[in-house]
Design a protein around this motif. Sequence first.
Motif, PDB file in Angstrom:
ATOM      1  N   LYS A  13      54.658  50.786  38.888  1.00  0.00           N
ATOM      2  CA  LYS A  13      55.138  49.465  39.270  1.00  0.00           C
ATOM      3  C   LYS A  13      53.938  48.536  39.452  1.00  0.00           C
ATOM      4  CE  LYS A  13      59.499  50.735  39.577  1.00  0.00           C
ATOM      5  NZ  LYS A  13      60.520  50.243  38.617  1.00  0.00           N
ATOM      6  N   ILE A  14      54.026  47.351  38.902  1.00  0.00           N
ATOM      7  CA  ILE A  14      52.927  46.390  38.948  1.00  0.00           C
ATOM      8  C   ILE A  14      53.389  45.164  39.729  1.00  0.00           C
ATOM      9  CG2 ILE A  14      51.409  44.926  37.551  1.00  0.00           C
ATOM     10  CD1 ILE A  14      52.053  47.055  35.263  1.00  0.00           C
ATOM     11  N   PRO A  15      52.720  44.833  40.825  1.00  0.00           N
ATOM     12  CA  PRO A  15      53.157  43.696  41.647  1.00  0.00           C
ATOM     13  C   PRO A  15      53.001  42.374  40.913  1.00  0.00           C
ATOM     14  CG  PRO A  15      51.020  44.488  42.389  1.00  0.00           C
ATOM     15  CD  PRO A  15      51.504  45.475  41.368  1.00  0.00           C
ATOM     16  N   PHE A  16      54.012  41.540  41.027  1.00  0.00           N
ATOM     17  CA  PHE A  16      53.978  40.207  40.420  1.00  0.00           C
ATOM     18  C   PHE A  16      54.319  39.168  41.480  1.00  0.00           C
ATOM     19  CE2 PHE A  16      55.767  36.506  38.412  1.00  0.00           C
ATOM     20  CZ  PHE A  16      54.878  36.266  37.370  1.00  0.00           C
ATOM     21  N   PRO A  17      53.647  38.024  41.508  1.00  0.00           N
ATOM     22  CA  PRO A  17      52.544  37.605  40.645  1.00  0.00           C
ATOM     23  C   PRO A  17      51.218  38.327  40.897  1.00  0.00           C
ATOM     24  CG  PRO A  17      53.620  35.701  41.646  1.00  0.00           C
ATOM     25  CD  PRO A  17      54.125  36.911  42.353  1.00  0.00           C
ATOM     26  N   SER A  18      51.035  38.889  42.122  1.00  0.00           N
ATOM     27  CA  SER A  18      49.792  39.576  42.436  1.00  0.00           C
ATOM     28  C   SER A  18      50.005  40.449  43.666  1.00  0.00           C
ATOM     29  CB  SER A  18      48.671  38.565  42.705  1.00  0.00           C
ATOM     30  OG  SER A  18      48.968  37.799  43.863  1.00  0.00           O
ATOM     31  N   ARG A  19      48.998  41.230  43.997  1.00  0.00           N
ATOM     32  CA  ARG A  19      49.090  42.054  45.204  1.00  0.00           C
ATOM     33  C   ARG A  19      49.267  41.182  46.446  1.00  0.00           C
ATOM     34  NH1 ARG A  19      46.554  47.035  46.437  1.00  0.00           N
ATOM     35  NH2 ARG A  19      45.169  46.832  44.643  1.00  0.00           N
ATOM     36  N   SER A  20      48.545  40.075  46.512  1.00  0.00           N
ATOM     37  CA  SER A  20      48.587  39.209  47.696  1.00  0.00           C
ATOM     38  C   SER A  20      49.859  38.364  47.757  1.00  0.00           C
ATOM     39  CB  SER A  20      47.356  38.301  47.724  1.00  0.00           C
ATOM     40  OG  SER A  20      47.313  37.477  46.569  1.00  0.00           O
ATOM     41  N   ASP A  21      50.532  38.196  46.626  1.00  0.00           N
ATOM     42  CA  ASP A  21      51.765  37.410  46.575  1.00  0.00           C
ATOM     43  C   ASP A  21      52.814  38.240  45.844  1.00  0.00           C
ATOM     44  OD1 ASP A  21      53.597  35.354  46.746  1.00  0.00           O
ATOM     45  OD2 ASP A  21      52.778  34.246  45.033  1.00  0.00           O
ATOM     46  N   ASP A  98      55.980  34.834  30.173  1.00  0.00           N
ATOM     47  CA  ASP A  98      55.579  36.148  29.667  1.00  0.00           C
ATOM     48  C   ASP A  98      54.068  36.325  29.743  1.00  0.00           C
ATOM     49  OD1 ASP A  98      58.225  36.673  29.089  1.00  0.00           O
ATOM     50  OD2 ASP A  98      58.075  36.118  26.987  1.00  0.00           O
ATOM     51  N   CYS A  99      53.327  35.256  29.461  1.00  0.00           N
ATOM     52  CA  CYS A  99      51.871  35.333  29.559  1.00  0.00           C
ATOM     53  C   CYS A  99      51.428  35.577  31.003  1.00  0.00           C
ATOM     54  CB  CYS A  99      51.229  34.051  29.025  1.00  0.00           C
ATOM     55  SG  CYS A  99      51.084  34.010  27.223  1.00  0.00           S
ATOM     56  N   ARG A 100      52.171  35.052  31.956  1.00  0.00           N
ATOM     57  CA  ARG A 100      51.836  35.299  33.363  1.00  0.00           C
ATOM     58  C   ARG A 100      52.096  36.761  33.728  1.00  0.00           C
ATOM     59  NH1 ARG A 100      54.440  29.655  35.805  1.00  0.00           N
ATOM     60  NH2 ARG A 100      53.200  28.294  34.439  1.00  0.00           N
ATOM     61  N   ASP A 101      53.129  37.343  33.137  1.00  0.00           N
ATOM     62  CA  ASP A 101      53.349  38.784  33.314  1.00  0.00           C
ATOM     63  C   ASP A 101      52.147  39.558  32.795  1.00  0.00           C
ATOM     64  OD1 ASP A 101      55.841  38.007  34.188  1.00  0.00           O
ATOM     65  OD2 ASP A 101      56.941  38.870  32.501  1.00  0.00           O
ATOM     66  N   LEU A 102      51.665  39.163  31.620  1.00  0.00           N
ATOM     67  CA  LEU A 102      50.516  39.834  31.031  1.00  0.00           C
ATOM     68  C   LEU A 102      49.277  39.664  31.906  1.00  0.00           C
ATOM     69  CD1 LEU A 102      49.310  41.451  28.735  1.00  0.00           C
ATOM     70  CD2 LEU A 102      49.142  39.342  27.377  1.00  0.00           C
ATOM     71  N   ASP A 103      49.105  38.481  32.484  1.00  0.00           N
ATOM     72  CA  ASP A 103      47.994  38.257  33.420  1.00  0.00           C
ATOM     73  C   ASP A 103      48.048  39.260  34.568  1.00  0.00           C
ATOM     74  OD1 ASP A 103      46.831  36.025  32.154  1.00  0.00           O
ATOM     75  OD2 ASP A 103      48.212  34.648  33.125  1.00  0.00           O
ATOM     76  N   ALA A 104      49.240  39.402  35.158  1.00  0.00           N
ATOM     77  CA  ALA A 104      49.393  40.293  36.310  1.00  0.00           C
ATOM     78  C   ALA A 104      49.102  41.737  35.919  1.00  0.00           C
ATOM     79  CB  ALA A 104      50.809  40.169  36.876  1.00  0.00           C
ATOM     80  N   VAL A 105      49.544  42.134  34.722  1.00  0.00           N
ATOM     81  CA  VAL A 105      49.322  43.503  34.258  1.00  0.00           C
ATOM     82  C   VAL A 105      47.838  43.770  34.042  1.00  0.00           C
ATOM     83  CG1 VAL A 105      49.672  45.049  32.287  1.00  0.00           C
ATOM     84  CG2 VAL A 105      51.616  43.809  33.251  1.00  0.00           C
ATOM     85  N   VAL A 106      47.153  42.851  33.366  1.00  0.00           N
ATOM     86  CA  VAL A 106      45.721  43.021  33.105  1.00  0.00           C
ATOM     87  C   VAL A 106      44.951  43.126  34.419  1.00  0.00           C
ATOM     88  CG1 VAL A 106      43.646  41.912  32.174  1.00  0.00           C
ATOM     89  CG2 VAL A 106      45.779  41.892  30.847  1.00  0.00           C
ATOM     90  N   GLU A 107      45.243  42.231  35.351  1.00  0.00           N
ATOM     91  CA  GLU A 107      44.540  42.236  36.634  1.00  0.00           C
ATOM     92  C   GLU A 107      44.768  43.536  37.392  1.00  0.00           C
ATOM     93  OE1 GLU A 107      44.537  39.700  40.836  1.00  0.00           O
ATOM     94  OE2 GLU A 107      45.242  38.772  38.990  1.00  0.00           O
TER      95      GLU A 107
END
Length: 350
Positions: A13-21, A98-107
């Motif tokens: 599981k990958i947190p979206f938008p980020s770990r902090s949010d 979708d690009c923001r999903d990819l951002d979250a995955v890469v990070e």
Amino acid sequence: MSASSQRKETEIKIPFPSRSDHKIDLAGILSQHDPSSSAVRRPLALILHGVLSHKSQSFHPLLASSLPIDSLRFDFRGNADSPLLEGQEWDMAGFHEDCRDLDAVVEWMEEEYGYQVEAIIGHSRGSLIGWKWMSEAYGDDDLQGGSTVDNEERRWIQKRRQRGAGSGRAPPAWVSLCGRWNMDRIHDRDQVYAEQFKDKGFFEWKAKVAGKQVTARVTPAAVESFASYPIASYVSRYPSHSPPLLIHGTSDETVPSADVGYYINGLSAKHARTQSGTGSTWGQVHLVEGANHMLRGKYDEVVAVIKQWYEAQRRGSSNEDGPQMALEASQEGDVLERSWNETGAGKGKL
């Protein structure tokens, strides 16, 4: 025990938008050669699926098991096991989301697991997402998105550039499969949408995704937004020092195989893509004879081509058969249009 027998697939599981949010989780499958390895900056391949599809569609599981490096395939928001944000609706033209999903995955994969994304493989809609993301993260100029981009999207683009080109790392190897070029051909489906657009103001697109029946709304505004997606602009800004691989089926009933020619034109137009004296070119194209949009029945060929090409890129060697600018005679002319004409433009899918 051999490396192949040690390969393990794990649902993550990958947190979206980020770990902090952290608002939702994106669902992924991490395929690892040696799960016990703790090497820092291990190479990772990301596999991007198509519209209203899922992480294990088509050739994706076979590709994951065949690549010489670890890989992650995941569901974009609103697809299969990845939910939408609260109050969000699926958007046929939501490429920026979708690009923001990819951002979250890469990070997450780089910071949590210690990977370095070394390859990205995108099929269909995943191809369109990849061109946008690669041009914004690693492009030849500082892409700001133009006057039509709002401030929020511009901030995401700037963040992408900071993590990409600003890192000083080489761009990931990029593979585009069955990518659409003529976006306005989506209007070939206008007659399919017409009655529901008139009666309801939207079209209910019913599809089966990962064995489950789903319904997505297509609106007139989304169709227009989809038709105006600036794929040519993204391709023109794609990093010239990172030659891509383009794969397309000659019997693609959704995106005519002739579209790959437009990508060749767009990529080869930049003089910088041909390095004098090296024999290298803008990239490579591989047409899969008789393959449809999902490349069914041709998975072995597709995976073998991707694997061979990636290994050549990793070695820094050019294709032994020389530049792939010219297609073989058997793949020229009418075969590039035959698939579209035989299946009928009115039958084209998204």
